[in-house]
Design an enzyme around this catalytic site. Structure first.
Site, PDB file in Angstrom:
ATOM      1  N   GLU A 172       0.857  -1.187   0.000  1.00 15.88           N
ATOM      2  CA  GLU A 172       0.000   0.000   0.000  1.00 15.88           C
ATOM      3  C   GLU A 172       0.890   1.232   0.000  1.00 15.88           C
ATOM      4  OE1 GLU A 172      -2.725   0.638   3.323  1.00 15.88           O
ATOM      5  OE2 GLU A 172      -3.800   2.087   2.094  1.00 15.88           O
ATOM      6  N   CYS A 216      -6.495   1.075   2.728  1.00 11.23           N
ATOM      7  CA  CYS A 216      -7.492   2.141   2.755  1.00 11.23           C
ATOM      8  C   CYS A 216      -7.434   3.062   1.545  1.00 11.23           C
ATOM      9  CB  CYS A 216      -7.331   2.955   4.033  1.00 11.23           C
ATOM     10  SG  CYS A 216      -7.773   2.037   5.505  1.00 11.23           S
ATOM     11  N   ASN A 235     -11.998  -3.091   0.357  1.00 15.71           N
ATOM     12  CA  ASN A 235     -10.898  -3.356   1.297  1.00 15.71           C
ATOM     13  C   ASN A 235     -11.484  -3.745   2.646  1.00 15.71           C
ATOM     14  OD1 ASN A 235      -8.292  -3.348   2.520  1.00 15.71           O
ATOM     15  ND2 ASN A 235      -8.721  -1.309   3.297  1.00 15.71           N
ATOM     16  N   GLU A 236     -11.439  -2.823   3.591  1.00 19.38           N
ATOM     17  CA  GLU A 236     -11.959  -3.129   4.928  1.00 19.38           C
ATOM     18  C   GLU A 236     -13.399  -2.648   4.993  1.00 19.38           C
ATOM     19  OE1 GLU A 236      -9.412  -1.332   7.864  1.00 19.38           O
ATOM     20  OE2 GLU A 236      -8.288  -3.181   8.075  1.00 19.38           O
TER      21      GLU A 236
HETATM   22  O1  AHR Z   1      -2.090  -1.328   6.720  1.00 17.67           O
HETATM   23  C1  AHR Z   1      -2.570  -0.088   7.113  1.00 17.67           C
HETATM   24  C2  AHR Z   1      -4.082  -0.001   7.055  1.00 17.67           C
HETATM   25  O2  AHR Z   1      -4.658  -0.875   7.959  1.00 17.67           O
HETATM   26  C3  AHR Z   1      -4.700  -0.418   5.753  1.00 17.67           C
HETATM   27  O3  AHR Z   1      -4.715   0.604   4.837  1.00 17.67           O
HETATM   28  C4  AHR Z   1      -6.084  -0.789   6.125  1.00 17.67           C
HETATM   29  O4  AHR Z   1      -6.626  -1.769   5.281  1.00 17.67           O
HETATM   30  C5  AHR Z   1      -5.963  -1.211   7.564  1.00 17.67           C
HETATM   31  O5  AHR Z   1      -6.862  -0.531   8.355  1.00 17.67           O
END
Ligand code: AHR
Length: 681
Positions: free
Chosen positions: A45, A262, A397-398
């Site tokens: 990321e 994120c 993602n989340e």
């Molecule tokens: O890895 C950091 C963050 O942690 C990522 O962007 C997210 O998916 C999680 O909350």
């Protein structure tokens, strides 16, 4: 007195521990569970300056003047104007540098790079710029000036602004800019010195005394000012920083997840990661906000943007080079739920989802379609006519709640209908358990997701106590992608110390044992710039010139390099070895590798004491006579020891020979150690 008592207690415990040697029995005759090729991978990321300023080898920040403040990252001097009718539609800004008003005065700009530019002695660098000149000439009295001006010169210099030498500039290159059409200019030079914090200065060269005319209105227009090391990973011109990429590749990852995290979601839908903007000519990729710029106001980086220079084509290339399966994650039409209200929030309404679904379908075409298809052609035009052979795609993602499920459903239907061979990854929310997690798993099964992405950033106790996490997961159907995990040490120890890595090693015996449930696992986050991080711990740290492998890196690497081909049952007193009562804080798992002809046993000893262990191979096939054996172990006497820029090798694996007797390996594992035994057969 207290100390003597505790030493005595320690000795007694050690003696007791030696009283009966723990015996691990491996069923060498078992068929074994195949270890998925994807089992240990990486999660990338753009957080902690992982992309721009990190893996992406570009040294110039804000090279296209597209930041909100177009001169952010640049110093200007003399006559410099930002204009916005440049040659690249999605990056319209450029600078006009004009005559400073006097032959000995200067106009120009200077870029600070990402915490400076890391330049190395003897290495080649490629400077490039899109430029034109619209100068007109004005003759000196009695002289005839050429019309229009044929050219102007710019002077490109690498500077060390902290030097006590006479000249700050240690590289000087002049480039002639010819004519009023936009053209790309390039110069390659070798640096005579190493400087971790160089700057790049570009000035308009003023008229010289010798010239028969002077120009009061001379100027150059400059756009997309770029500086790359020539030596980049995999040789692509728009390439990856060699040491960072190589350190990642050395993990031999089976899967490569990108581009987040994120940032896939964005704080708003407008700032989500849009893969279509990240492909095609690099000069025309627009800038995007990076939420990690402002997510933590106690670690604020107002100049942290995404150039998209490292885009989906580059990610696919990197995955291919490393032999990893690409796992792109795309937006499900929901902006970050953490950063927005519960409920519908600023997400795409269901009837507005089609463009998002099209993004998913088009991405599969970009990766796998023939060079004659619309998006396959974009890939082919970028230099890769052959398909990338994408097999996995994550949507969202989340994410959590029924807002997610409602949106995911039409994605699943349309992707399944058009590309049934693609494996789909859904989310189980941001936490390792709890309401959202419990609600989402059955929903993912109902929707037929192939994998569910689980995230667990957790303290030592979690990793120590949950090596059995997957022992009782439902077998068959939807599998687990442990997509983001890391041990976050408690008591102010939230950094990459040895004990965190040891806990991860212990926990990972449970991933390995359950390779029929867990198809892939990726530690997170992957990268962090020592001067630009927002989140820690991270697997690999770097500054402008070097990288640091953390203790966790070595754990991941040992699992990945020695993942084997088939998991074998390993028990102690008939039970899996997962640090339970009577197991003396030992954790273990075993695989065989039919390619290398090895049995591999991983053991984590979380106790303070070294322990004798016996590894016994039951039902050893007649052809498998045990031979040469080694032990690679990771250990530190100091729980919170870490590898740093100053001391990058404080903790590193050490390999020694060990002796096998018949079908038994008797050995001693150090206290607080992770050991990988490899036994040839
Ligand atoms: O890895 C950091 C963050 O942690 C990522 O962007 C997210 O998916 C999680 O909350």
């Amino acid at each position: 007195m207290k100390k003597i008592v505790s030493i005595a207690a320690g000795l007694l415990a050690a003696i007791a521990a030696n009283a009966q040697t723990p015996q691990f029995r491996i069923d060498a005759g078992a068929a074994g569970i195949p270890v998925p090729h994807t089992m240990y991978g990486i999660f990338f990321e753009d957080i902690n300056f992982a992309a721009d300023g990190g893996l992406y080898a570009e040294l110039v920040k804000n090279r296209s003047f597209e930041f909100d403040d177009p001169l952010m990252g640049w110093k200007r001097f003399g006559e410099v104007e930002v204009r916005n009718d440049g040659p690249f539609e999605r990056c319209p800004h450029y600078v006009r540098i004009s005559y400073a008003g006097h032959p000995v005065m200067f106009s120009g700009i200077e870029n600070e790079g990402f915490f400076g530019m890391g330049i190395e002695e003897g290495k080649e660098y490629r400077f490039s710029v899109w430029a034109r000149t619209s100068s007109k000439t004005v003759a000196k009295k009695g002289k005839k000036a050429p019309k229009p001006a044929a050219s102007e010169w710019i002077r490109v210099a690498l500077c060390d602004n902290n030097t006590m030498e006479e000249d700050q500039r240690f590289v000087i290159e002049d480039i002639e800019i010819v004519g009023s059409e936009w053209k790309k200019y390039e110069v390659v030079f070798t640096s005579p010195k190493t400087d971790p914090k160089a700057t790049l200065r570009v000035t308009l060269v003023s008229d010289t005394e010798e010239e028969p005319w002077y120009r009061t209105d001379c100027c150059v227009d400059l756009e997309h000012i770029s500086l790359f090391p020539v030596d980049v990973y995999n040789g692509d011109e728009n390439g990856l920083r060699m040491d960072v990429a190589q350190t990642i590749a050395d993990l031999k990852p089976g899967v490569f997840r990108f581009p987040g995290g994120c940032i896939v979601e964005g704080s708003t839908l407008e700032t989500r990661y849009e893969w279509k903007k990240s492909v095609g000519p690099v000069e025309n990729r627009p800038i995007n906000m990076n939420r990690w710029e402002y997510t933590f106001d106690y670690r604020l980086f107002p100049d942290y943007m995404q150039s998209y220079g490292l885009g989906f084509y580059e990610y696919f290339r990197f995955a291919e080079e490393m032999g990893a399966e690409a796992l792109p994650v795309i937006s499900v039409g929901m902006a970050c739920q953490f950063q927005n209200e519960e409920g519908p929030g600023p997400h795409a309404a269901l009837h507005e989802l089609q463009p998002y679904i099209d993004d998913a379908l088009d991405l599969i075409e970009f990766a796998n379609g023939p060079a004659t298809s619309k998006w396959g052609k974009v890939r082919a035009d970028m230099g890769h006519p052959a398909p990338f052979n994408l097999k996995y795609l994550a949507v969202g993602n989340e994410q959590w709640s029924d807002e997610y499920v409602k949106r995911l459903e039409p994605f699943v239907k349309q992707i399944r209908a058009k590309y049934p061979e693609i494996k789909l990854v859904g989310s189980s929310g941001p936490y390792r358990g709890g309401e959202w997690f419990e609600e989402l798993w059955p929903e993912m099964r109902r929707l037929g997701a192939d994998l569910v992405d689980e995230h667990f950033y957790a303290p030592e106790t979690f990793f120590e106590n949950n090596a059995d996490r997957y022992d009782n997961y439902e077998r068959g159907g939807t599998k687990v992608f442990a997509g983001e995990y890391a041990c976050h040490g408690a008591d102010g120890h939230k950094f990459n110390h040895f004990n965190a890595a040891l806990m991860e090693a212990a926990f990972m015996t449970g991933l390995e044992r359950n390779a029929d449930v867990v198809e892939m696992a990726t530690y997170a986050p992957l990268l962090a710039h020592v001067e630009g991080w927002q989140w820690r711990p991270d697997l690999i740290w770097f500054d402008n010139l070097s990288t640091i492998k953390t203790c966790s890196y070595y754990v991941q690497q040992l699992y990945s390099l020695y993942k084997g081909t088939d998991v074998l049952p390993l028990t102690m007193d008939g039970k899996p070895v997962e640090g339970k009562d009577g197991q003396r804080r030992l954790y273990a798992s075993a695989v065989k590798d039919t390619k290398t002809g090895e049995y591999i046993v991983k053991v984590a000893n979380l106790s303070e004491y070294s322990q004798e262990i016996e590894i016994l191979f039951d039902k050893l096939p007649a052809a498998h006579k045990l031979g040469k054996a080694t032990c690679t172990s990771l250990h530190s006497d100091n729980r919170v020891e870490e590898n740093t820029i100053e001391n990058p090798d404080a903790v590193a694996p050490v390999t020694t020979d060990v002796k096998v007797d018949g079908n038994t390996l008797k050995t001693r594992i150090g206290g607080r150690s992770f050991a990988v035994y490899r036994i040839k057969y």
